[in-house]
Write a protein that holds these residues in place. Structure first.
Motif, PDB file in Angstrom:
ATOM      1  N   ARG A  19       1.198  -1.817  -1.980  1.00 57.85           N
ATOM      2  CA  ARG A  19      -0.082  -1.286  -1.500  1.00 57.85           C
ATOM      3  C   ARG A  19       0.104   0.066  -0.813  1.00 57.85           C
ATOM      4  O   ARG A  19      -0.680   0.996  -1.014  1.00 57.85           O
ATOM      5  CB  ARG A  19      -0.701  -2.298  -0.531  1.00 57.85           C
ATOM      6  CG  ARG A  19      -1.986  -1.865   0.150  1.00 57.85           C
ATOM      7  CD  ARG A  19      -2.566  -3.024   0.958  1.00 57.85           C
ATOM      8  NE  ARG A  19      -3.723  -2.627   1.715  1.00 57.85           N
ATOM      9  CZ  ARG A  19      -3.711  -2.309   3.015  1.00 57.85           C
ATOM     10  NH1 ARG A  19      -2.573  -2.347   3.678  1.00 57.85           N
ATOM     11  NH2 ARG A  19      -4.817  -1.964   3.634  1.00 57.85           N
ATOM     12  N   SER A 130     -16.357   0.630  -1.876  1.00 54.69           N
ATOM     13  CA  SER A 130     -14.904   0.651  -2.028  1.00 54.69           C
ATOM     14  C   SER A 130     -14.510   0.213  -3.431  1.00 54.69           C
ATOM     15  O   SER A 130     -15.254  -0.505  -4.104  1.00 54.69           O
ATOM     16  CB  SER A 130     -14.239  -0.277  -0.997  1.00 54.69           C
ATOM     17  OG  SER A 130     -14.502   0.153   0.317  1.00 54.69           O
ATOM     18  N   PHE A 131     -13.335   0.651  -3.872  1.00 53.38           N
ATOM     19  CA  PHE A 131     -12.811   0.201  -5.154  1.00 53.38           C
ATOM     20  C   PHE A 131     -12.505  -1.290  -5.076  1.00 53.38           C
ATOM     21  O   PHE A 131     -12.019  -1.779  -4.051  1.00 53.38           O
ATOM     22  CB  PHE A 131     -11.548   0.972  -5.520  1.00 53.38           C
ATOM     23  CG  PHE A 131     -11.785   2.433  -5.769  1.00 53.38           C
ATOM     24  CD1 PHE A 131     -12.456   2.860  -6.901  1.00 53.38           C
ATOM     25  CD2 PHE A 131     -11.337   3.394  -4.872  1.00 53.38           C
ATOM     26  CE1 PHE A 131     -12.687   4.211  -7.136  1.00 53.38           C
ATOM     27  CE2 PHE A 131     -11.558   4.740  -5.088  1.00 53.38           C
ATOM     28  CZ  PHE A 131     -12.233   5.144  -6.227  1.00 53.38           C
ATOM     29  N   THR A 133     -10.812  -5.088  -5.701  1.00 52.69           N
ATOM     30  CA  THR A 133      -9.496  -5.681  -5.923  1.00 52.69           C
ATOM     31  C   THR A 133      -9.498  -6.374  -7.278  1.00 52.69           C
ATOM     32  O   THR A 133     -10.544  -6.823  -7.757  1.00 52.69           O
ATOM     33  CB  THR A 133      -9.153  -6.703  -4.827  1.00 52.69           C
ATOM     34  OG1 THR A 133     -10.181  -7.709  -4.781  1.00 52.69           O
ATOM     35  CG2 THR A 133      -9.064  -6.030  -3.467  1.00 52.69           C
ATOM     36  N   HIS A 152      -4.297  -6.683  -6.007  1.00 47.27           N
ATOM     37  CA  HIS A 152      -4.259  -5.341  -5.416  1.00 47.27           C
ATOM     38  C   HIS A 152      -5.558  -4.592  -5.699  1.00 47.27           C
ATOM     39  O   HIS A 152      -6.351  -4.975  -6.572  1.00 47.27           O
ATOM     40  CB  HIS A 152      -3.079  -4.551  -5.981  1.00 47.27           C
ATOM     41  CG  HIS A 152      -1.749  -4.991  -5.477  1.00 47.27           C
ATOM     42  ND1 HIS A 152      -1.270  -4.664  -4.235  1.00 47.27           N
ATOM     43  CD2 HIS A 152      -0.786  -5.766  -6.061  1.00 47.27           C
ATOM     44  CE1 HIS A 152      -0.065  -5.194  -4.067  1.00 47.27           C
ATOM     45  NE2 HIS A 152       0.240  -5.873  -5.159  1.00 47.27           N
ATOM     46  N   ASN A 153      -5.721  -3.503  -4.987  1.00 45.63           N
ATOM     47  CA  ASN A 153      -6.858  -2.628  -5.235  1.00 45.63           C
ATOM     48  C   ASN A 153      -6.730  -1.986  -6.608  1.00 45.63           C
ATOM     49  O   ASN A 153      -5.622  -1.746  -7.108  1.00 45.63           O
ATOM     50  CB  ASN A 153      -6.925  -1.546  -4.151  1.00 45.63           C
ATOM     51  CG  ASN A 153      -8.184  -0.718  -4.229  1.00 45.63           C
ATOM     52  OD1 ASN A 153      -8.257   0.262  -4.956  1.00 45.63           O
ATOM     53  ND2 ASN A 153      -9.196  -1.112  -3.477  1.00 45.63           N
ATOM     54  N   THR A 156      -4.361   0.912  -7.048  1.00 46.04           N
ATOM     55  CA  THR A 156      -2.929   0.621  -7.089  1.00 46.04           C
ATOM     56  C   THR A 156      -2.456   0.477  -8.530  1.00 46.04           C
ATOM     57  O   THR A 156      -1.417   1.026  -8.918  1.00 46.04           O
ATOM     58  CB  THR A 156      -2.627  -0.666  -6.300  1.00 46.04           C
ATOM     59  OG1 THR A 156      -2.965  -0.462  -4.923  1.00 46.04           O
ATOM     60  CG2 THR A 156      -1.149  -1.026  -6.393  1.00 46.04           C
ATOM     61  N   TYR A 217      -8.447   6.648  -2.447  1.00 47.11           N
ATOM     62  CA  TYR A 217      -7.892   5.316  -2.161  1.00 47.11           C
ATOM     63  C   TYR A 217      -7.793   5.082  -0.660  1.00 47.11           C
ATOM     64  O   TYR A 217      -8.032   3.965  -0.178  1.00 47.11           O
ATOM     65  CB  TYR A 217      -6.518   5.166  -2.808  1.00 47.11           C
ATOM     66  CG  TYR A 217      -5.790   3.913  -2.369  1.00 47.11           C
ATOM     67  CD1 TYR A 217      -6.154   2.666  -2.870  1.00 47.11           C
ATOM     68  CD2 TYR A 217      -4.759   3.981  -1.442  1.00 47.11           C
ATOM     69  CE1 TYR A 217      -5.495   1.513  -2.463  1.00 47.11           C
ATOM     70  CE2 TYR A 217      -4.100   2.840  -1.029  1.00 47.11           C
ATOM     71  CZ  TYR A 217      -4.469   1.603  -1.541  1.00 47.11           C
ATOM     72  OH  TYR A 217      -3.825   0.465  -1.115  1.00 47.11           O
ATOM     73  N   GLY A 221     -10.343   2.153  -0.314  1.00 55.12           N
ATOM     74  CA  GLY A 221      -9.497   1.052  -0.737  1.00 55.12           C
ATOM     75  C   GLY A 221      -8.570   0.599   0.372  1.00 55.12           C
ATOM     76  O   GLY A 221      -8.521  -0.573   0.738  1.00 55.12           O
ATOM     77  N   TYR A 222      -7.825   1.557   0.930  1.00 62.29           N
ATOM     78  CA  TYR A 222      -6.862   1.249   1.985  1.00 62.29           C
ATOM     79  C   TYR A 222      -7.560   0.830   3.273  1.00 62.29           C
ATOM     80  O   TYR A 222      -7.169  -0.121   3.931  1.00 62.29           O
ATOM     81  CB  TYR A 222      -5.982   2.475   2.232  1.00 62.29           C
ATOM     82  CG  TYR A 222      -4.728   2.207   3.017  1.00 62.29           C
ATOM     83  CD1 TYR A 222      -3.614   1.649   2.401  1.00 62.29           C
ATOM     84  CD2 TYR A 222      -4.642   2.546   4.365  1.00 62.29           C
ATOM     85  CE1 TYR A 222      -2.455   1.412   3.117  1.00 62.29           C
ATOM     86  CE2 TYR A 222      -3.484   2.321   5.076  1.00 62.29           C
ATOM     87  CZ  TYR A 222      -2.394   1.754   4.456  1.00 62.29           C
ATOM     88  OH  TYR A 222      -1.249   1.511   5.175  1.00 62.29           O
ATOM     89  N   GLY A 224     -11.498   1.478   3.685  1.00 62.86           N
ATOM     90  CA  GLY A 224     -12.901   1.160   3.439  1.00 62.86           C
ATOM     91  C   GLY A 224     -13.857   2.051   4.194  1.00 62.86           C
ATOM     92  O   GLY A 224     -15.072   1.841   4.171  1.00 62.86           O
TER      93      GLY A 224
END
Length: 308
Positions: A19, A130-131, A133, A152-153, A156, A217, A221-222, A224
């Motif tokens: 991640r 957000s992207f 998972t 994972h997102n 990733t 990201y 993603g990381y 939000g």
């Protein structure tokens, strides 16, 4: 110490390791493409930061994830075009151009965030997207491996796939051959009909796309949400990973994994109640150590070549 080792060899740590490598690997691959074209893009940090904010604002006001993706990538491309124009057309120094982008991004993101939300620190008041998972069918049911590789997102998996895509681009496509030839000897490339400026423009724009994805990201993603200076030096670490990996996709991947390992270690070392300042500097200390070892290795190779 036994607690630290148990954490390092756990599935949770390996999952976190993968991640954490995402926002380093994406811009590092972009930096590798630029390096291969003979351009050192020091503006990765600023492009990541601007794309991170643009993605959040785009998704919040556009009402969907695609709007955020378009805003983030559009911002990365515009900034990359500005960098390319000043460096390639106006012959400005690449280091100065990159530093200007980083300095501009640091202040402008805070100003823009405050203008829109009234806050200087975070975008928590905005409802952004957000992207997602991704749970991989079949693999998610495999013991141990499923916990590491699945869930994972989306970014990733895009980063891991980008390693193969960049390798194919550089070594199997005519564009990749032109990029490498321009970086190795622009005069020779020009003599056989390669447009050096256009090829470098394309390399810089490809770098912008990958770097923009890395920045988005971080905020989509990381975490939000966007926070001030959230890139926290990852753009510079990506430059180090690109240099240490000799601008090859596999080398960049391995270097990024190395730096991400120490980044993950900084979280694990909090269990030892060490000073937070020491823990925070660990990833950057590893970067300096890695670049020092790389420089020594290159110097020794150069001496051996001269001796022959």
């Amino acid at each position: 110490m036994s607690i630290i080792l148990q954490n390092i060899f756990s599935t949770e740590f390996v999952y976190m390791w993968i991640r954490v490598v995402t926002p380093i690997l994406l811009p590092a691959l972009g930096g590798a493409i630029c390096n291969r074209a003979g351009v050192v893009n020091l503006g990765l940090e600023g492009i990541m930061l601007l794309s991170a904010l643009a993605g959040v604002l785009g998704s919040a006001f556009g009402g969907n994830l695609l709007a955020g993706l378009a805003a983030g990538l559009g911002t990365a491309l515009v900034v990359s075009l500005v960098f390319a124009y000043f460096h390639l057309n106006l012959k400005a120094n690449a280091t100065i151009c990159g530093t200007a982008i980083n300095t501009f991004a640091s202040g402008f993101t805070v100003l823009l965030l405050f203008t829109i939300t009234g806050e200087k620190g975070t975008s928590a008041s905005l409802k952004s997207f957000s992207f997602p998972t991704v749970n991989i069918p079949l693999i998610e049911d495999i013991p141990v491996i499923g916990k590491i590789l699945s869930g994972h997102n989306l970014m990733t998996y895009v980063a891991l796939l980008a390693v193969l895509v960049v390798w194919f681009l550089l070594y199997k496509m005519p564009l990749g051959l032109r990029i490498r030839s321009v970086g190795e000897n622009p005069d020779a490339a020009s003599s056989v009909g390669v447009n050096v400026r256009r090829t470098r423009y394309i390399a810089i724009l490809l770098c912008g796309v990958l770097t923009g994805l890395g920045g988005m990201y971080m905020s989509m993603g990381y975490l939000g949400m966007f926070t001030r200076e959230m890139v926290a030096g990852r753009g510079f670490i990506a430059l180090a990973a690109a240099a240490m990996g000799q601008s090859t996709p596999i080398g960049v991947f391995l270097s990024s994994m190395l730096f991400a390992f120490f980044d993950g270690m900084s979280n694990t070392l909090q269990l030892l109640a060490l000073p937070s300042q020491f823990i925070d500097m660990l990833p950057y200390l590893a970067t300096i150590g890695g670049l020092t070892a790389y420089s020594i290795q290159r110097a020794r190779k150069a001496k051996r070549r001269l001796a022959v």
